[in-house]
Enzyme design. Structure first.
Site, PDB file in Angstrom:
ATOM      1  N   GLU A 214      54.745 -22.873  27.050  1.00  0.00           N
ATOM      2  CA  GLU A 214      56.172 -23.262  26.802  1.00  0.00           C
ATOM      3  C   GLU A 214      56.758 -21.912  25.878  1.00  0.00           C
ATOM      4  OE1 GLU A 214      55.528 -27.636  25.939  1.00  0.00           O
ATOM      5  OE2 GLU A 214      54.577 -26.836  25.161  1.00  0.00           O
ATOM      6  N   ARG A 220      57.411 -28.720  16.701  1.00  0.00           N
ATOM      7  CA  ARG A 220      56.124 -29.409  17.212  1.00  0.00           C
ATOM      8  C   ARG A 220      55.151 -28.589  18.405  1.00  0.00           C
ATOM      9  NH1 ARG A 220      59.351 -34.407  19.119  1.00  0.00           N
ATOM     10  NH2 ARG A 220      60.413 -33.354  20.205  1.00  0.00           N
ATOM     11  N   HIS A 221      55.580 -27.690  18.924  1.00  0.00           N
ATOM     12  CA  HIS A 221      55.440 -26.960  19.523  1.00  0.00           C
ATOM     13  C   HIS A 221      54.878 -25.905  19.573  1.00  0.00           C
ATOM     14  CE1 HIS A 221      58.484 -29.739  22.329  1.00  0.00           C
ATOM     15  NE2 HIS A 221      57.251 -29.358  23.131  1.00  0.00           N
ATOM     16  N   GLU A 361      57.204 -37.965  19.250  1.00  0.00           N
ATOM     17  CA  GLU A 361      56.130 -38.440  20.518  1.00  0.00           C
ATOM     18  C   GLU A 361      54.874 -38.291  19.684  1.00  0.00           C
ATOM     19  OE1 GLU A 361      56.669 -37.235  24.382  1.00  0.00           O
ATOM     20  OE2 GLU A 361      54.384 -36.923  24.308  1.00  0.00           O
ATOM     21  N   SER A 364      51.127 -39.545  24.965  1.00  0.00           N
ATOM     22  CA  SER A 364      51.187 -39.808  26.443  1.00  0.00           C
ATOM     23  C   SER A 364      49.584 -40.926  27.006  1.00  0.00           C
ATOM     24  CB  SER A 364      51.327 -39.615  27.624  1.00  0.00           C
ATOM     25  OG  SER A 364      52.623 -38.058  27.035  1.00  0.00           O
TER      26      SER A 364
HETATM   27  P1  ATP Z   1      56.292 -32.951  24.472  1.00  0.00           P
HETATM   28  O1  ATP Z   1      57.614 -33.601  25.703  1.00  0.00           O
HETATM   29  O2  ATP Z   1      56.317 -33.371  23.298  1.00  0.00           O
HETATM   30  O3  ATP Z   1      56.628 -31.702  24.900  1.00  0.00           O
HETATM   31  P2  ATP Z   1      53.824 -33.892  26.031  1.00  0.00           P
HETATM   32  O4  ATP Z   1      54.548 -34.377  27.047  1.00  0.00           O
HETATM   33  O5  ATP Z   1      54.381 -32.111  27.398  1.00  0.00           O
HETATM   34  O6  ATP Z   1      54.779 -32.997  24.732  1.00  0.00           O
HETATM   35  P3  ATP Z   1      51.515 -34.721  26.650  1.00  0.00           P
HETATM   36  O7  ATP Z   1      51.431 -33.350  27.787  1.00  0.00           O
HETATM   37  O8  ATP Z   1      51.404 -35.341  27.447  1.00  0.00           O
HETATM   38  O9  ATP Z   1      53.224 -34.313  25.762  1.00  0.00           O
HETATM   39  O10 ATP Z   1      50.693 -33.998  25.392  1.00  0.00           O
HETATM   40  C1  ATP Z   1      49.997 -35.193  24.982  1.00  0.00           C
HETATM   41  C2  ATP Z   1      50.076 -35.359  23.395  1.00  0.00           C
HETATM   42  O11 ATP Z   1      49.732 -33.955  23.382  1.00  0.00           O
HETATM   43  C3  ATP Z   1      51.631 -35.440  23.375  1.00  0.00           C
HETATM   44  O12 ATP Z   1      51.889 -36.145  23.351  1.00  0.00           O
HETATM   45  C4  ATP Z   1      51.183 -34.494  21.843  1.00  0.00           C
HETATM   46  O13 ATP Z   1      51.119 -34.724  20.585  1.00  0.00           O
HETATM   47  C5  ATP Z   1      50.783 -33.246  22.002  1.00  0.00           C
HETATM   48  N1  ATP Z   1      51.493 -32.030  22.874  1.00  0.00           N
HETATM   49  C6  ATP Z   1      51.970 -31.340  23.840  1.00  0.00           C
HETATM   50  N2  ATP Z   1      53.138 -30.693  23.288  1.00  0.00           N
HETATM   51  C7  ATP Z   1      52.285 -29.519  22.306  1.00  0.00           C
HETATM   52  C8  ATP Z   1      52.668 -28.909  22.405  1.00  0.00           C
HETATM   53  N3  ATP Z   1      53.237 -27.854  23.079  1.00  0.00           N
HETATM   54  N4  ATP Z   1      52.259 -28.519  21.049  1.00  0.00           N
HETATM   55  C9  ATP Z   1      51.551 -29.314  20.064  1.00  0.00           C
HETATM   56  N5  ATP Z   1      51.129 -30.454  20.692  1.00  0.00           N
HETATM   57  C10 ATP Z   1      51.916 -30.584  21.887  1.00  0.00           C
END
Ligand code: ATP
Length: 437
Positions: A214, A220-221, A361, A364
């Site tokens: 990404e 937070r990413h 978040e 999931s």
């Molecule tokens: P977001 O919508 O915030 O990008 P996501 O829906 O892509 O998250 P999931 O694929 O459900 O996230 O991943 C499970 C968990 O991993 C998320 O709830 C979040 O806590 C964490 N997470 C997701 N993407 C990232 C990232 N790029 N960096 C750090 N933590 C992440």
């Protein structure tokens, strides 16, 4: 085994070896005070100048620098006049085990030090007590969550991170050269957790790296983070999954509060609040209505059926105001916005949830679709073909109903301590512009 600062009290009157970093040298007229440090605290080493026997020791110390490491044969003495724990170390032998050059910045005072400089010299940045505490707290949280799962008959698995097909969709996946063809870095252990259940393991979890290509620069990413993922079989609904997540987080936060609650409050100004069950839960449609009514917020068209960062922030506010809870489950997302392997009921309603904590978040989760034909249909609907063919096979020969979730561990730590970004939180941050050290 090294004796730590926080164990010295047990050794008063004894001759021991103490090793650590030299935190400070205070060279007075009659005495030299050397403050030593390890990751449990600081202690004073005292060298009297009037004592002829100390000549060699003083010379060694005169030629060394702060942040060098030391090994000293000492006697542990009680001394009420000493501010650091009421004891001091009286050395008979000193050896400098590694001499430090002048530091590029003062890690004790990070105000104004650029975050990139801090990341470039992460091993110095970490010497700041606050940053040591981040690692200790994360480790404590992980240990407690792991232990909770072991106690509840989960098995820890380790799935490959090099994979042959781009898992869920082509986007956000890192390609790597794999001899004469391409491989991909796993975006989540999702498929393999489920395969383990098809393989007859009823309850599995994994704590491991997750890669996301990404190109976003939010706080937070990260492009690589640690996923705390689990999956378990013979559930009746996704509510079982939510229930387990509640217990898991309560176990983790209780342990952190017990061991580090006071320090976290003192250093980060954050209270560790152990939630009570059940966490409040709201349907997405009702949430939209509430956010509109209370805060005048309307979800942008492109995010309808889902959340965005602003909605997550306001959901926290709502959870606090209406339920006095830092946590809130959001359910009834649109199936179009969720992965094909999330189960839908006979009316097409999604059997999954997100968990929002302190405005972000963190998870999931869902009951997964375990019926081969349904899964095939969902995958087709999303236009997924060859890439998920191998995954679909897992469900062809019998697979129990199941569900699970993934927590972003780094995000959890960031929110727990109220840190401003993953750059500050992760042991070593990985983002679009950061691959070193
Ligand atoms: P977001 O919508 O915030 O990008 P996501 O829906 O892509 O998250 P999931 O694929 O459900 O996230 O991943 C499970 C968990 O991993 C998320 O709830 C979040 O806590 C964490 N997470 C997701 N993407 C990232 C990232 N790029 N960096 C750090 N933590 C992440």
């Amino acid at each position: 085994m090294k004796i730590n600062v926080n164990e010295l009290k047990k050794h008063i009157g004894e001759k021991i070896v103490f090793s650590g970093f030299i935190d400070a040298i205070r060279d007075k007229k009659w005495v030299m005070f050397v403050i030593l440090r390890d990751n449990t605290g600081k202690v004073q080493l005292t060298i009297e100048k009037s004592d002829e026997n100390n000549k060699d020791l003083l010379e060694i110390m005169a030629n060394t620098t702060v942040e060098s490491t030391i090994r000293a044969e000492v006697e542990v003495m009680e001394n009420d006049a000493v501010k650091l724990g009421g004891l001091e170390l009286i050395p008979s032998k000193i050896e400098i085990t590694s001499k430090a050059e002048p530091l590029p910045f003062d890690f004790n005072n990070l105000d104004g030090v650029n975050i990139d400089t801090r990341m470039d010299y992460k091993w110095l940045d970490m010497r700041n007590f606050r940053n040591t505490l981040i690692r200790q707290v994360e480790s404590c949280m992980t240990e407690a969550m792991r232990n909770y799962l072991y106690k509840n008959n989960f098995i820890e698995i380790h799935s490959p991170k090099l994979i042959g097909t781009a898992s869920e969709s082509g986007s956000d996946v890192f390609e790597v050269k794999y001899f004469d063809r391409l491989a991909y870095l796993a975006q989540s252990p999702q498929f393999y957790k489920q395969m383990a259940l098809a393989g007859g393991l009823d309850r599995v979890f994994e704590v491991g790296p997750v890669f996301r290509a990404e190109n976003s620069n939010t706080n937070r990413h990260a492009t690589e983070f640690t996923g705390f993922d689990l999956e378990f079989a013979y559930i009746d609904s996704y509510e079982d999954v939510m229930g387990l997540e509640e217990d898991l987080l309560i176990a983790g936060l209780s342990a952190v509060k017990k061991k580090y609650g006071d320090q976290i409050l003192e250093v980060f100004g954050k209270e560790v609040i152990v939630p009570t069950k059940p966490f409040p839960k709201i349907k997405l449609k009702d949430l939209y209505a509430k956010l509109h009514e209370k805060y005048g917020f309307d979800i942008p068209k492109e995010d309808v059926g889902d959340m965005n960062a602003e909605a997550e922030k306001l959901t926290y506010q709502l959870a606090m105001e209406e339920y006095n809870s830092e946590f809130m489950f959001v359910i009834d997302y649109a199936a179009t916005k969720r992965p094909f392997y999330h189960m839908r009921d006979e009316n097409g309603k999604l059997q999954g949830y997100d968990l929002i904590w302190r405005g972000v978040e963190i998870t999931s989760g869902a009951q997964r679709e375990h019926r081969y034909q349904e899964l095939l249909k969902n995958a087709k609907e999303k236009g997924l073909g060859e890439d998920v063919k191998f995954y679909l096979q897992f469900f062809k020969y019998g697979c129990p109903p199941h569900g699970g979730f993934g927590i972003g561990l780094d995000r959890l730590t960031m929110l727990l301590l109220g840190l401003s970004s993953l750059k500050e939180t992760q042991f070593l941050f990985r983002g679009p512009n950061r691959l070193n050290p």
